[in-house]
Design a protein around this motif. Structure first.
Motif, PDB file in Angstrom:
ATOM      1  N   SER A  56      28.400 -27.114  -4.467  1.00 49.44           N
ATOM      2  CA  SER A  56      27.872 -26.879  -5.900  1.00 49.44           C
ATOM      3  C   SER A  56      27.396 -25.423  -6.149  1.00 49.44           C
ATOM      4  O   SER A  56      27.574 -25.041  -7.379  1.00 49.44           O
ATOM      5  CB  SER A  56      26.347 -27.603  -5.928  1.00 49.44           C
ATOM      6  N   LEU A  57      27.650 -24.439  -5.003  1.00 53.52           N
ATOM      7  CA  LEU A  57      27.587 -23.247  -5.170  1.00 53.52           C
ATOM      8  C   LEU A  57      28.680 -22.390  -5.810  1.00 53.52           C
ATOM      9  O   LEU A  57      28.872 -21.447  -6.195  1.00 53.52           O
ATOM     10  CB  LEU A  57      27.015 -22.730  -3.861  1.00 53.52           C
ATOM     11  N   GLY A  58      29.946 -23.318  -5.504  1.00 51.45           N
ATOM     12  CA  GLY A  58      31.188 -22.826  -5.750  1.00 51.45           C
ATOM     13  C   GLY A  58      32.075 -22.777  -4.678  1.00 51.45           C
ATOM     14  O   GLY A  58      31.644 -23.081  -3.428  1.00 51.45           O
ATOM     15  N   THR A  59      33.421 -22.681  -4.694  1.00 55.59           N
ATOM     16  CA  THR A  59      34.248 -22.687  -3.637  1.00 55.59           C
ATOM     17  C   THR A  59      34.448 -21.318  -2.917  1.00 55.59           C
ATOM     18  O   THR A  59      34.925 -20.355  -3.771  1.00 55.59           O
ATOM     19  CB  THR A  59      35.555 -23.300  -3.903  1.00 55.59           C
ATOM     20  N   ASN A  60      34.448 -21.193  -1.682  1.00 58.31           N
ATOM     21  CA  ASN A  60      34.790 -19.589  -1.153  1.00 58.31           C
ATOM     22  C   ASN A  60      34.033 -18.660  -1.579  1.00 58.31           C
ATOM     23  O   ASN A  60      34.299 -17.509  -1.991  1.00 58.31           O
ATOM     24  CB  ASN A  60      36.367 -19.158  -1.215  1.00 58.31           C
ATOM     25  N   VAL A  61      32.583 -18.816  -1.798  1.00 57.79           N
ATOM     26  CA  VAL A  61      31.868 -17.759  -2.369  1.00 57.79           C
ATOM     27  C   VAL A  61      30.946 -17.216  -1.190  1.00 57.79           C
ATOM     28  O   VAL A  61      30.410 -17.766  -0.479  1.00 57.79           O
ATOM     29  CB  VAL A  61      30.965 -18.695  -3.502  1.00 57.79           C
ATOM     30  N   LEU A  62      30.808 -15.960  -1.406  1.00 54.05           N
ATOM     31  CA  LEU A  62      29.854 -15.055  -0.808  1.00 54.05           C
ATOM     32  C   LEU A  62      28.761 -14.656  -1.869  1.00 54.05           C
ATOM     33  O   LEU A  62      29.017 -14.346  -3.060  1.00 54.05           O
ATOM     34  CB  LEU A  62      30.361 -13.843  -0.163  1.00 54.05           C
ATOM     35  N   PHE A 117      21.462  -3.969   1.600  1.00 52.93           N
ATOM     36  CA  PHE A 117      21.817  -5.270   0.884  1.00 52.93           C
ATOM     37  C   PHE A 117      21.817  -6.386   1.700  1.00 52.93           C
ATOM     38  O   PHE A 117      21.994  -6.101   3.107  1.00 52.93           O
ATOM     39  CB  PHE A 117      23.149  -4.869   0.126  1.00 52.93           C
ATOM     40  N   ARG A 118      22.217  -7.442   1.477  1.00 54.70           N
ATOM     41  CA  ARG A 118      22.294  -8.747   2.216  1.00 54.70           C
ATOM     42  C   ARG A 118      23.793  -9.701   1.591  1.00 54.70           C
ATOM     43  O   ARG A 118      23.837  -9.719   0.449  1.00 54.70           O
ATOM     44  CB  ARG A 118      21.145  -9.529   2.153  1.00 54.70           C
ATOM     45  N   ILE A 119      24.569 -10.090   2.430  1.00 55.96           N
ATOM     46  CA  ILE A 119      25.594 -10.850   2.177  1.00 55.96           C
ATOM     47  C   ILE A 119      25.291 -12.115   2.814  1.00 55.96           C
ATOM     48  O   ILE A 119      24.992 -12.327   4.096  1.00 55.96           O
ATOM     49  CB  ILE A 119      27.096 -10.309   2.732  1.00 55.96           C
ATOM     50  N   ARG A 120      25.492 -13.198   2.083  1.00 53.37           N
ATOM     51  CA  ARG A 120      25.133 -14.717   2.639  1.00 53.37           C
ATOM     52  C   ARG A 120      26.455 -15.520   2.352  1.00 53.37           C
ATOM     53  O   ARG A 120      27.300 -15.441   1.339  1.00 53.37           O
ATOM     54  CB  ARG A 120      23.950 -15.287   1.965  1.00 53.37           C
ATOM     55  N   ASN A 121      26.959 -16.334   3.323  1.00 50.49           N
ATOM     56  CA  ASN A 121      27.857 -17.074   3.248  1.00 50.49           C
ATOM     57  C   ASN A 121      27.605 -18.512   3.190  1.00 50.49           C
ATOM     58  O   ASN A 121      27.087 -18.961   4.279  1.00 50.49           O
ATOM     59  CB  ASN A 121      29.022 -16.678   4.545  1.00 50.49           C
ATOM     60  N   PRO A 122      27.432 -19.198   2.274  1.00 49.31           N
ATOM     61  CA  PRO A 122      26.790 -20.505   2.333  1.00 49.31           C
ATOM     62  C   PRO A 122      27.653 -21.407   3.101  1.00 49.31           C
ATOM     63  O   PRO A 122      27.029 -22.612   3.531  1.00 49.31           O
ATOM     64  CB  PRO A 122      27.248 -20.865   0.812  1.00 49.31           C
ATOM     65  N   ALA A 123      28.842 -21.361   3.290  1.00 50.39           N
ATOM     66  CA  ALA A 123      29.837 -22.049   4.196  1.00 50.39           C
ATOM     67  C   ALA A 123      29.265 -22.052   5.497  1.00 50.39           C
ATOM     68  O   ALA A 123      29.342 -23.059   6.197  1.00 50.39           O
ATOM     69  CB  ALA A 123      31.275 -21.734   4.256  1.00 50.39           C
ATOM     70  N   GLU A 124      28.717 -21.181   6.033  1.00 54.70           N
ATOM     71  CA  GLU A 124      27.932 -21.069   7.140  1.00 54.70           C
ATOM     72  C   GLU A 124      26.742 -22.068   7.470  1.00 54.70           C
ATOM     73  O   GLU A 124      26.610 -22.492   8.413  1.00 54.70           O
ATOM     74  CB  GLU A 124      27.639 -19.693   7.763  1.00 54.70           C
ATOM     75  N   ALA A 179      36.440 -15.169   5.017  1.00 51.66           N
ATOM     76  CA  ALA A 179      35.285 -14.868   4.916  1.00 51.66           C
ATOM     77  C   ALA A 179      34.648 -13.514   5.539  1.00 51.66           C
ATOM     78  O   ALA A 179      34.206 -12.791   5.345  1.00 51.66           O
ATOM     79  CB  ALA A 179      34.398 -15.908   5.122  1.00 51.66           C
ATOM     80  N   GLU A 180      34.912 -13.862   7.079  1.00 53.30           N
ATOM     81  CA  GLU A 180      34.573 -12.702   7.827  1.00 53.30           C
ATOM     82  C   GLU A 180      34.920 -11.274   7.478  1.00 53.30           C
ATOM     83  O   GLU A 180      34.294 -10.158   7.684  1.00 53.30           O
ATOM     84  CB  GLU A 180      34.856 -13.081   9.338  1.00 53.30           C
ATOM     85  N   ARG A 181      36.268 -11.170   7.344  1.00 52.43           N
ATOM     86  CA  ARG A 181      37.163 -10.027   6.952  1.00 52.43           C
ATOM     87  C   ARG A 181      36.423  -9.444   5.606  1.00 52.43           C
ATOM     88  O   ARG A 181      36.061  -8.115   5.438  1.00 52.43           O
ATOM     89  CB  ARG A 181      38.382 -10.151   6.755  1.00 52.43           C
ATOM     90  N   THR A 182      36.303 -10.298   4.587  1.00 51.63           N
ATOM     91  CA  THR A 182      35.726  -9.941   3.301  1.00 51.63           C
ATOM     92  C   THR A 182      34.351  -9.327   3.377  1.00 51.63           C
ATOM     93  O   THR A 182      34.096  -8.490   2.765  1.00 51.63           O
ATOM     94  CB  THR A 182      36.146 -11.237   2.389  1.00 51.63           C
ATOM     95  N   MET A 183      33.401 -10.187   4.251  1.00 51.21           N
ATOM     96  CA  MET A 183      32.218  -9.617   4.455  1.00 51.21           C
ATOM     97  C   MET A 183      32.042  -7.998   5.129  1.00 51.21           C
ATOM     98  O   MET A 183      31.442  -7.301   4.579  1.00 51.21           O
ATOM     99  CB  MET A 183      31.188 -10.735   5.220  1.00 51.21           C
ATOM    100  N   SER A 184      32.999  -8.152   6.062  1.00 48.60           N
ATOM    101  CA  SER A 184      33.190  -6.717   6.853  1.00 48.60           C
ATOM    102  C   SER A 184      33.463  -5.468   5.805  1.00 48.60           C
ATOM    103  O   SER A 184      32.965  -4.627   5.862  1.00 48.60           O
ATOM    104  CB  SER A 184      34.089  -6.848   7.926  1.00 48.60           C
ATOM    105  N   GLN A 185      34.417  -5.794   5.029  1.00 46.50           N
ATOM    106  CA  GLN A 185      35.058  -5.015   3.954  1.00 46.50           C
ATOM    107  C   GLN A 185      33.960  -4.399   2.988  1.00 46.50           C
ATOM    108  O   GLN A 185      33.790  -3.493   2.638  1.00 46.50           O
ATOM    109  CB  GLN A 185      36.384  -5.334   3.394  1.00 46.50           C
ATOM    110  N   ILE A 186      33.205  -5.607   2.324  1.00 45.44           N
ATOM    111  CA  ILE A 186      32.259  -5.443   1.475  1.00 45.44           C
ATOM    112  C   ILE A 186      31.210  -4.718   1.939  1.00 45.44           C
ATOM    113  O   ILE A 186      30.608  -3.736   1.319  1.00 45.44           O
ATOM    114  CB  ILE A 186      31.655  -6.823   1.033  1.00 45.44           C
ATOM    115  N   THR A 187      30.675  -4.709   3.496  1.00 47.14           N
ATOM    116  CA  THR A 187      29.603  -4.013   3.885  1.00 47.14           C
ATOM    117  C   THR A 187      29.897  -2.480   3.966  1.00 47.14           C
ATOM    118  O   THR A 187      29.353  -1.759   3.936  1.00 47.14           O
ATOM    119  CB  THR A 187      29.513  -4.726   5.319  1.00 47.14           C
ATOM    120  N   ALA A 188      31.320  -2.281   4.639  1.00 48.34           N
ATOM    121  CA  ALA A 188      31.841  -0.947   4.500  1.00 48.34           C
ATOM    122  C   ALA A 188      32.025  -0.167   3.305  1.00 48.34           C
ATOM    123  O   ALA A 188      31.394   0.879   3.246  1.00 48.34           O
ATOM    124  CB  ALA A 188      33.460  -1.050   5.246  1.00 48.34           C
TER     125      ALA A 188
END
Length: 405
Positions: free
Chosen positions: A55-61, A263-270, A238-247
Protein backbone atom coordinates in the motif's frame (compact mmCIF):
# COMPACT_ATOMS: atom_id res chain seq x y z
CA UNK A 1 -11.27 -63.22 -0.62
CA UNK A 2 -11.96 -60.20 -2.80
CA UNK A 3 -10.97 -56.68 -1.78
CA UNK A 4 -14.62 -55.60 -1.93
CA UNK A 5 -15.64 -58.34 0.52
CA UNK A 6 -12.74 -57.41 2.80
CA UNK A 7 -13.77 -53.76 2.72
CA UNK A 8 -17.38 -54.65 3.52
CA UNK A 9 -16.35 -56.81 6.47
CA UNK A 10 -14.00 -54.05 7.74
CA UNK A 11 -16.68 -51.37 7.55
CA UNK A 12 -19.19 -53.66 9.24
CA UNK A 13 -16.73 -54.30 12.09
CA UNK A 14 -16.11 -50.57 12.51
CA UNK A 15 -19.82 -49.82 12.44
CA UNK A 16 -20.48 -52.31 15.24
CA UNK A 17 -18.23 -50.16 17.46
CA UNK A 18 -19.28 -46.71 16.33
CA UNK A 19 -18.26 -44.81 19.47
CA UNK A 20 -14.85 -46.44 19.64
CA UNK A 21 -14.25 -45.88 15.93
CA UNK A 22 -15.28 -42.23 16.22
CA UNK A 23 -12.99 -41.62 19.17
CA UNK A 24 -10.15 -43.32 17.32
CA UNK A 25 -10.60 -41.02 14.33
CA UNK A 26 -10.61 -37.85 16.41
CA UNK A 27 -6.83 -37.81 16.75
CA UNK A 28 -6.44 -37.90 12.98
CA UNK A 29 -9.29 -35.44 12.41
CA UNK A 30 -7.83 -32.82 14.73
CA UNK A 31 -4.28 -33.51 13.60
CA UNK A 32 -5.02 -32.92 9.92
CA UNK A 33 -7.42 -30.07 10.71
CA UNK A 34 -4.73 -28.31 12.74
CA UNK A 35 -2.12 -28.75 9.99
CA UNK A 36 -4.43 -27.30 7.34
CA UNK A 37 -5.58 -24.42 9.54
CA UNK A 38 -2.05 -23.45 10.59
CA UNK A 39 -0.57 -23.58 7.08
CA UNK A 40 -3.53 -21.70 5.62
CA UNK A 41 -3.37 -19.12 8.41
CA UNK A 42 0.36 -18.66 7.83
CA UNK A 43 -0.16 -18.05 4.12
CA UNK A 44 -3.00 -15.62 4.81
CA UNK A 45 -0.92 -13.69 7.35
CA UNK A 46 2.00 -13.42 4.94
CA UNK A 47 -0.26 -12.15 2.18
CA UNK A 48 -1.75 -9.61 4.57
CA UNK A 49 1.75 -8.36 5.42
CA UNK A 50 2.61 -8.06 1.72
CA UNK A 51 -0.56 -6.11 0.99
CA UNK A 52 0.03 -3.74 3.90
CA UNK A 53 3.48 -2.77 2.69
CA UNK A 54 2.46 -2.74 -0.97
CA UNK A 55 0.00 0.00 0.00
CA UNK A 56 3.01 2.29 0.38
CA UNK A 57 3.84 1.83 -3.29
CA UNK A 58 6.16 -0.41 -5.28
CA UNK A 59 9.96 -0.20 -5.02
CA UNK A 60 9.73 2.81 -2.72
CA UNK A 61 12.27 4.30 -0.32
CA UNK A 62 11.15 6.79 2.33
CA UNK A 63 13.54 9.65 3.02
CA UNK A 64 13.00 11.69 6.20
CA UNK A 65 14.76 14.31 8.26
CA UNK A 66 17.14 13.17 11.00
CA UNK A 67 16.95 13.60 14.76
CA UNK A 68 18.21 16.53 16.77
CA UNK A 69 20.72 15.93 19.59
CA UNK A 70 20.91 18.29 22.50
CA UNK A 71 23.23 17.69 25.49
CA UNK A 72 23.44 13.99 24.63
CA UNK A 73 19.68 13.52 24.28
CA UNK A 74 18.34 12.57 20.85
CA UNK A 75 15.03 13.92 19.63
CA UNK A 76 12.57 11.90 17.61
CA UNK A 77 12.83 11.18 13.90
CA UNK A 78 12.29 14.38 11.92
CA UNK A 79 13.15 16.68 14.84
CA UNK A 80 16.17 18.00 12.92
CA UNK A 81 15.23 19.72 9.67
CA UNK A 82 17.92 18.91 7.14
CA UNK A 83 16.29 17.94 3.84
CA UNK A 84 15.82 20.93 1.56
CA UNK A 85 13.89 21.57 -1.60
CA UNK A 86 17.26 21.76 -3.37
CA UNK A 87 17.97 18.20 -2.16
CA UNK A 88 14.66 17.16 -3.69
CA UNK A 89 15.66 18.78 -7.01
CA UNK A 90 19.02 17.00 -6.89
CA UNK A 91 17.29 13.64 -6.48
CA UNK A 92 14.99 14.49 -9.40
CA UNK A 93 17.91 15.49 -11.64
CA UNK A 94 18.61 11.99 -12.91
CA UNK A 95 22.09 11.81 -11.41
CA UNK A 96 21.14 8.54 -9.71
CA UNK A 97 19.98 6.35 -12.60
CA UNK A 98 18.15 3.78 -10.44
CA UNK A 99 15.65 6.42 -9.29
CA UNK A 100 12.47 6.42 -11.34
CA UNK A 101 10.60 9.30 -9.69
CA UNK A 102 10.64 11.45 -6.56
CA UNK A 103 7.71 13.05 -4.74
CA UNK A 104 7.57 15.27 -1.63
CA UNK A 105 4.97 14.43 0.98
CA UNK A 106 4.00 17.03 3.60
CA UNK A 107 1.19 16.17 5.94
CA UNK A 108 -0.82 17.36 8.90
CA UNK A 109 -4.05 16.50 10.68
CA UNK A 110 -6.82 19.03 10.62
CA UNK A 111 -10.58 19.40 10.66
CA UNK A 112 -12.43 19.07 7.36
CA UNK A 113 -16.11 19.65 6.75
CA UNK A 114 -18.85 19.37 4.15
CA UNK A 115 -22.19 21.15 4.40
CA UNK A 116 -23.67 18.38 6.55
CA UNK A 117 -20.77 16.75 8.40
CA UNK A 118 -17.23 17.23 9.65
CA UNK A 119 -14.25 14.95 10.19
CA UNK A 120 -10.67 15.12 11.45
CA UNK A 121 -8.33 13.72 8.84
CA UNK A 122 -4.81 13.75 7.40
CA UNK A 123 -4.11 16.32 4.69
CA UNK A 124 -1.19 15.62 2.35
CA UNK A 125 0.52 18.21 0.20
CA UNK A 126 2.31 16.74 -2.80
CA UNK A 127 2.68 16.71 -6.59
CA UNK A 128 1.12 14.63 -9.34
CA UNK A 129 4.10 12.26 -9.20
CA UNK A 130 3.03 11.07 -5.74
CA UNK A 131 0.04 9.19 -7.14
CA UNK A 132 2.34 7.25 -9.46
CA UNK A 133 4.81 6.46 -6.68
CA UNK A 134 1.98 5.19 -4.48
CA UNK A 135 0.33 3.43 -7.46
CA UNK A 136 -2.91 5.09 -6.44
CA UNK A 137 -5.64 5.87 -8.95
CA UNK A 138 -9.01 7.56 -8.68
CA UNK A 139 -12.15 5.47 -8.30
CA UNK A 140 -14.25 8.54 -9.15
CA UNK A 141 -13.16 11.72 -10.87
CA UNK A 142 -9.42 12.14 -11.40
CA UNK A 143 -6.13 12.70 -9.58
CA UNK A 144 -3.82 15.67 -10.20
CA UNK A 145 -2.20 16.12 -13.58
CA UNK A 146 1.27 17.68 -13.72
CA UNK A 147 -0.03 21.24 -14.01
CA UNK A 148 -2.55 20.91 -11.17
CA UNK A 149 0.00 19.26 -8.88
CA UNK A 150 2.44 22.13 -9.37
CA UNK A 151 -0.20 24.87 -9.00
CA UNK A 152 -1.72 26.63 -6.00
CA UNK A 153 -5.26 25.61 -6.98
CA UNK A 154 -7.64 24.93 -4.12
CA UNK A 155 -8.61 21.47 -5.23
CA UNK A 156 -8.37 18.13 -3.43
CA UNK A 157 -8.55 14.38 -4.00
CA UNK A 158 -10.03 12.55 -1.04
CA UNK A 159 -9.83 9.01 0.30
CA UNK A 160 -12.73 6.60 0.58
CA UNK A 161 -13.06 7.01 4.35
CA UNK A 162 -13.32 10.81 4.10
CA UNK A 163 -15.86 10.51 1.28
CA UNK A 164 -18.00 8.13 3.35
CA UNK A 165 -17.82 10.20 6.53
CA UNK A 166 -18.66 13.51 4.86
CA UNK A 167 -20.94 12.52 1.98
CA UNK A 168 -22.24 9.02 2.71
CA UNK A 169 -23.28 7.35 -0.53
CA UNK A 170 -23.43 10.62 -2.49
CA UNK A 171 -20.82 11.17 -5.20
CA UNK A 172 -18.59 13.95 -3.76
CA UNK A 173 -16.82 14.82 -7.03
CA UNK A 174 -17.48 18.47 -7.90
CA UNK A 175 -18.67 19.34 -4.40
CA UNK A 176 -16.96 21.75 -2.02
CA UNK A 177 -15.19 20.75 1.16
CA UNK A 178 -13.65 23.00 3.82
CA UNK A 179 -10.11 22.22 5.02
CA UNK A 180 -9.17 24.31 8.06
CA UNK A 181 -12.00 26.62 7.14
CA UNK A 182 -10.85 27.12 3.51
CA UNK A 183 -13.06 25.92 0.61
CA UNK A 184 -11.65 23.31 -1.81
CA UNK A 185 -13.23 21.63 -4.80
CA UNK A 186 -13.19 17.83 -4.78
CA UNK A 187 -11.91 16.56 -8.16
CA UNK A 188 -11.58 12.86 -7.31
CA UNK A 189 -12.02 10.01 -4.85
CA UNK A 190 -9.14 7.54 -4.50
CA UNK A 191 -9.52 3.78 -4.74
CA UNK A 192 -9.57 2.07 -1.37
CA UNK A 193 -6.25 0.79 0.00
CA UNK A 194 -7.51 -0.25 3.42
CA UNK A 195 -5.26 -0.41 6.46
CA UNK A 196 -1.56 0.39 6.24
CA UNK A 197 1.44 0.49 8.61
CA UNK A 198 0.34 3.91 9.88
CA UNK A 199 -3.40 3.28 10.08
CA UNK A 200 -6.25 3.83 7.64
CA UNK A 201 -4.80 4.67 4.21
CA UNK A 202 -8.19 5.92 3.02
CA UNK A 203 -8.51 8.56 5.74
CA UNK A 204 -6.68 11.21 3.72
CA UNK A 205 -7.09 14.33 1.58
CA UNK A 206 -4.48 15.29 -1.01
CA UNK A 207 -3.90 18.91 -2.10
CA UNK A 208 -1.28 20.45 -4.43
CA UNK A 209 2.08 21.11 -2.78
CA UNK A 210 1.99 24.89 -3.27
CA UNK A 211 -1.53 25.09 -1.91
CA UNK A 212 -0.42 23.16 1.15
CA UNK A 213 2.54 25.48 1.72
CA UNK A 214 0.45 28.62 1.34
CA UNK A 215 -2.62 27.55 3.32
CA UNK A 216 -1.52 24.90 5.81
CA UNK A 217 2.24 25.07 6.26
CA UNK A 218 4.04 27.33 8.69
CA UNK A 219 7.74 27.78 9.36
CA UNK A 220 10.92 27.57 7.31
CA UNK A 221 10.19 27.33 3.60
CA UNK A 222 13.73 26.17 2.81
CA UNK A 223 13.23 22.73 4.34
CA UNK A 224 11.01 19.82 3.44
CA UNK A 225 9.05 19.36 6.67
CA UNK A 226 7.87 15.90 5.79
CA UNK A 227 8.98 12.93 3.72
CA UNK A 228 10.43 12.39 0.28
CA UNK A 229 9.25 9.24 -1.48
CA UNK A 230 11.75 7.76 -3.93
CA UNK A 231 10.50 5.23 -6.46
CA UNK A 232 13.16 2.89 -7.87
CA UNK A 233 13.44 1.25 -11.28
CA UNK A 234 13.60 -2.32 -9.89
CA UNK A 235 13.40 -4.36 -6.68
CA UNK A 236 17.04 -5.40 -6.67
CA UNK A 237 18.58 -1.93 -6.72
CA UNK A 238 17.47 -0.83 -3.25
CA UNK A 239 20.85 -1.22 -1.55
CA UNK A 240 22.70 0.54 -4.35
CA UNK A 241 20.14 3.35 -4.52
CA UNK A 242 20.23 3.88 -0.74
CA UNK A 243 24.01 4.03 -0.84
CA UNK A 244 24.02 6.55 -3.70
CA UNK A 245 21.37 8.74 -2.04
CA UNK A 246 23.37 8.67 1.20
CA UNK A 247 26.56 9.73 -0.62
CA UNK A 248 24.74 12.50 -2.52
CA UNK A 249 23.07 13.99 0.55
CA UNK A 250 26.16 13.74 2.74
CA UNK A 251 28.09 15.62 0.09
CA UNK A 252 25.36 18.27 -0.24
CA UNK A 253 25.11 18.67 3.54
CA UNK A 254 28.92 18.84 3.85
CA UNK A 255 29.20 16.01 6.34
CA UNK A 256 32.65 14.55 6.94
CA UNK A 257 33.51 11.01 7.93
CA UNK A 258 32.99 11.62 11.64
CA UNK A 259 29.52 13.12 11.24
CA UNK A 260 26.37 11.05 11.49
CA UNK A 261 23.78 11.21 8.74
CA UNK A 262 21.36 14.06 9.33
CA UNK A 263 18.63 12.19 7.46
CA UNK A 264 17.10 8.71 7.42
CA UNK A 265 16.31 6.31 4.61
CA UNK A 266 13.79 3.52 5.18
CA UNK A 267 13.05 0.62 2.90
CA UNK A 268 9.53 -0.75 3.59
CA UNK A 269 10.41 -3.93 1.70
CA UNK A 270 12.90 -4.83 4.45
CA UNK A 271 10.21 -4.49 7.12
CA UNK A 272 7.82 -6.55 5.01
CA UNK A 273 10.39 -9.32 4.55
CA UNK A 274 11.18 -9.38 8.27
CA UNK A 275 7.47 -9.61 9.07
CA UNK A 276 6.98 -12.40 6.54
CA UNK A 277 9.97 -14.36 7.85
CA UNK A 278 8.66 -14.06 11.40
CA UNK A 279 5.17 -15.14 10.33
CA UNK A 280 6.60 -18.07 8.37
CA UNK A 281 8.59 -19.31 11.37
CA UNK A 282 5.56 -19.14 13.62
CA UNK A 283 3.37 -20.92 11.04
CA UNK A 284 6.01 -23.63 10.58
CA UNK A 285 6.28 -24.16 14.33
CA UNK A 286 2.50 -24.46 14.66
CA UNK A 287 2.38 -26.88 11.72
CA UNK A 288 5.01 -29.05 13.40
CA UNK A 289 2.97 -29.09 16.60
CA UNK A 290 -0.09 -30.04 14.55
CA UNK A 291 1.89 -32.82 12.82
CA UNK A 292 2.86 -34.20 16.23
CA UNK A 293 -0.81 -34.36 17.14
CA UNK A 294 -1.36 -36.35 13.93
CA UNK A 295 1.36 -38.77 15.05
CA UNK A 296 -0.34 -39.10 18.44
CA UNK A 297 -3.58 -39.83 16.57
CA UNK A 298 -1.78 -42.67 14.77
CA UNK A 299 -0.72 -44.16 18.07
CA UNK A 300 -4.38 -44.03 19.10
CA UNK A 301 -5.30 -46.01 15.97
CA UNK A 302 -2.72 -48.69 16.79
CA UNK A 303 -3.87 -48.87 20.39
CA UNK A 304 -7.51 -49.33 19.45
CA UNK A 305 -6.68 -51.90 16.77
CA UNK A 306 -4.63 -53.91 19.28
CA UNK A 307 -7.59 -53.85 21.65
CA UNK A 308 -9.78 -54.94 18.77
CA UNK A 309 -7.53 -57.91 18.05
CA UNK A 310 -7.73 -58.97 21.70
CA UNK A 311 -11.52 -58.63 21.78
CA UNK A 312 -12.06 -60.41 18.47
CA UNK A 313 -9.85 -63.46 18.94
CA UNK A 314 -12.92 -65.72 18.84
CA UNK A 315 -14.07 -64.17 15.54
CA UNK A 316 -10.58 -64.45 14.08
CA UNK A 317 -10.22 -68.09 15.23
CA UNK A 318 -13.55 -69.07 13.67
CA UNK A 319 -12.70 -67.34 10.37
CA UNK A 320 -9.33 -69.09 10.15
CA UNK A 321 -10.89 -72.41 11.16
CA UNK A 322 -13.33 -72.23 8.25
CA UNK A 323 -10.62 -71.50 5.71
CA UNK A 324 -9.59 -67.85 5.97
CA UNK A 325 -5.89 -67.40 5.31
CA UNK A 326 -3.59 -65.32 7.53
CA UNK A 327 -3.22 -62.82 4.66
CA UNK A 328 -7.02 -62.40 4.60
CA UNK A 329 -7.12 -61.59 8.32
CA UNK A 330 -4.16 -59.23 8.06
CA UNK A 331 -5.75 -57.48 5.06
CA UNK A 332 -9.03 -56.98 6.92
CA UNK A 333 -7.34 -55.29 9.88
CA UNK A 334 -5.21 -53.16 7.57
CA UNK A 335 -8.33 -52.09 5.67
CA UNK A 336 -10.03 -51.19 8.96
CA UNK A 337 -7.04 -49.01 9.91
CA UNK A 338 -7.00 -47.41 6.47
CA UNK A 339 -10.73 -46.77 6.60
CA UNK A 340 -10.39 -45.05 9.96
CA UNK A 341 -7.50 -42.94 8.65
CA UNK A 342 -9.25 -42.10 5.37
CA UNK A 343 -12.53 -41.02 6.96
CA UNK A 344 -10.61 -39.12 9.62
CA UNK A 345 -8.55 -37.49 6.87
CA UNK A 346 -11.63 -36.28 4.98
CA UNK A 347 -13.22 -34.93 8.15
CA UNK A 348 -9.90 -33.33 9.10
CA UNK A 349 -9.66 -31.57 5.74
CA UNK A 350 -13.18 -30.20 6.18
CA UNK A 351 -12.43 -29.11 9.74
CA UNK A 352 -9.14 -27.48 8.70
CA UNK A 353 -10.75 -25.63 5.79
CA UNK A 354 -13.56 -24.39 8.04
CA UNK A 355 -11.12 -23.24 10.73
CA UNK A 356 -8.90 -21.53 8.15
CA UNK A 357 -11.88 -19.73 6.64
CA UNK A 358 -13.00 -18.55 10.08
CA UNK A 359 -9.48 -17.31 10.88
CA UNK A 360 -9.33 -15.42 7.57
CA UNK A 361 -12.68 -13.78 8.29
CA UNK A 362 -11.79 -12.95 11.90
CA UNK A 363 -8.36 -11.46 11.16
CA UNK A 364 -9.41 -9.86 7.87
CA UNK A 365 -6.92 -11.58 5.60
CA UNK A 366 -7.39 -13.55 2.39
CA UNK A 367 -8.46 -17.19 2.65
CA UNK A 368 -6.01 -19.72 1.23
CA UNK A 369 -6.64 -23.44 0.98
CA UNK A 370 -3.20 -25.13 0.82
CA UNK A 371 -3.98 -27.85 -1.73
CA UNK A 372 -0.46 -29.30 -1.70
CA UNK A 373 -0.35 -29.42 2.08
CA UNK A 374 -3.83 -30.96 2.12
CA UNK A 375 -2.75 -33.70 -0.29
CA UNK A 376 0.37 -34.42 1.77
CA UNK A 377 -1.60 -34.43 5.02
CA UNK A 378 -4.17 -36.84 3.55
CA UNK A 379 -1.38 -39.10 2.27
CA UNK A 380 0.25 -38.98 5.71
CA UNK A 381 -3.08 -39.97 7.26
CA UNK A 382 -3.18 -42.98 4.96
CA UNK A 383 0.40 -43.78 5.89
CA UNK A 384 -0.53 -43.51 9.55
CA UNK A 385 -3.33 -46.01 8.96
CA UNK A 386 -0.93 -48.48 7.31
CA UNK A 387 2.04 -48.04 9.65
CA UNK A 388 0.11 -48.04 12.90
CA UNK A 389 -2.34 -50.67 11.72
CA UNK A 390 0.34 -53.07 10.44
CA UNK A 391 1.45 -54.49 13.78
CA UNK A 392 -2.11 -55.24 14.99
CA UNK A 393 -2.88 -56.78 11.57
CA UNK A 394 0.20 -59.02 11.71
CA UNK A 395 -0.62 -60.03 15.26
CA UNK A 396 -4.16 -60.94 14.23
CA UNK A 397 -2.92 -62.98 11.25
CA UNK A 398 -0.61 -65.01 13.48
CA UNK A 399 -3.34 -65.94 15.94
CA UNK A 400 -3.62 -69.73 16.42
CA UNK A 401 -7.27 -70.71 15.77
CA UNK A 402 -6.87 -73.72 18.10
CA UNK A 403 -6.01 -71.51 21.09
CA UNK A 404 -8.65 -68.89 20.27
CA UNK A 405 -11.42 -68.92 22.95
Amino acid sequence: MSLFTTLKLALRALWRNKVRSTLTMLGIVFGIGAVIAMVSGGQGAQQAVREVFQSLGTNVLILTNGSQRSFGAAGGAGSRLSLTWDDLAALQSGEITSIRSVAPMLQTRTQVASEDANWNSTVIGTTAVWFGVRTWDAAQGTVFDEDTGASSAKVTVIGKTVATQLFGETNPVGQTIRISGQPYEIIGVLTSKGQGPMGDNDDVLVVPIKTYQQKLDKGLAKYVKGQILVSMTADDVAERTMSQITALLRDRHKLDGADEDDFRIRNPAEFAQAQQDSTQRIATLLAIVAAVSLFVGGIGVMNIMLVSVTERTREIGIRMAVGAKPIDVMTQFLVESLALAAVGGVLGLALGAGAAKYMASYFGWKFFFPATTAAIAFAVAGGVGVVFGLYPAIRASRLDPITAP
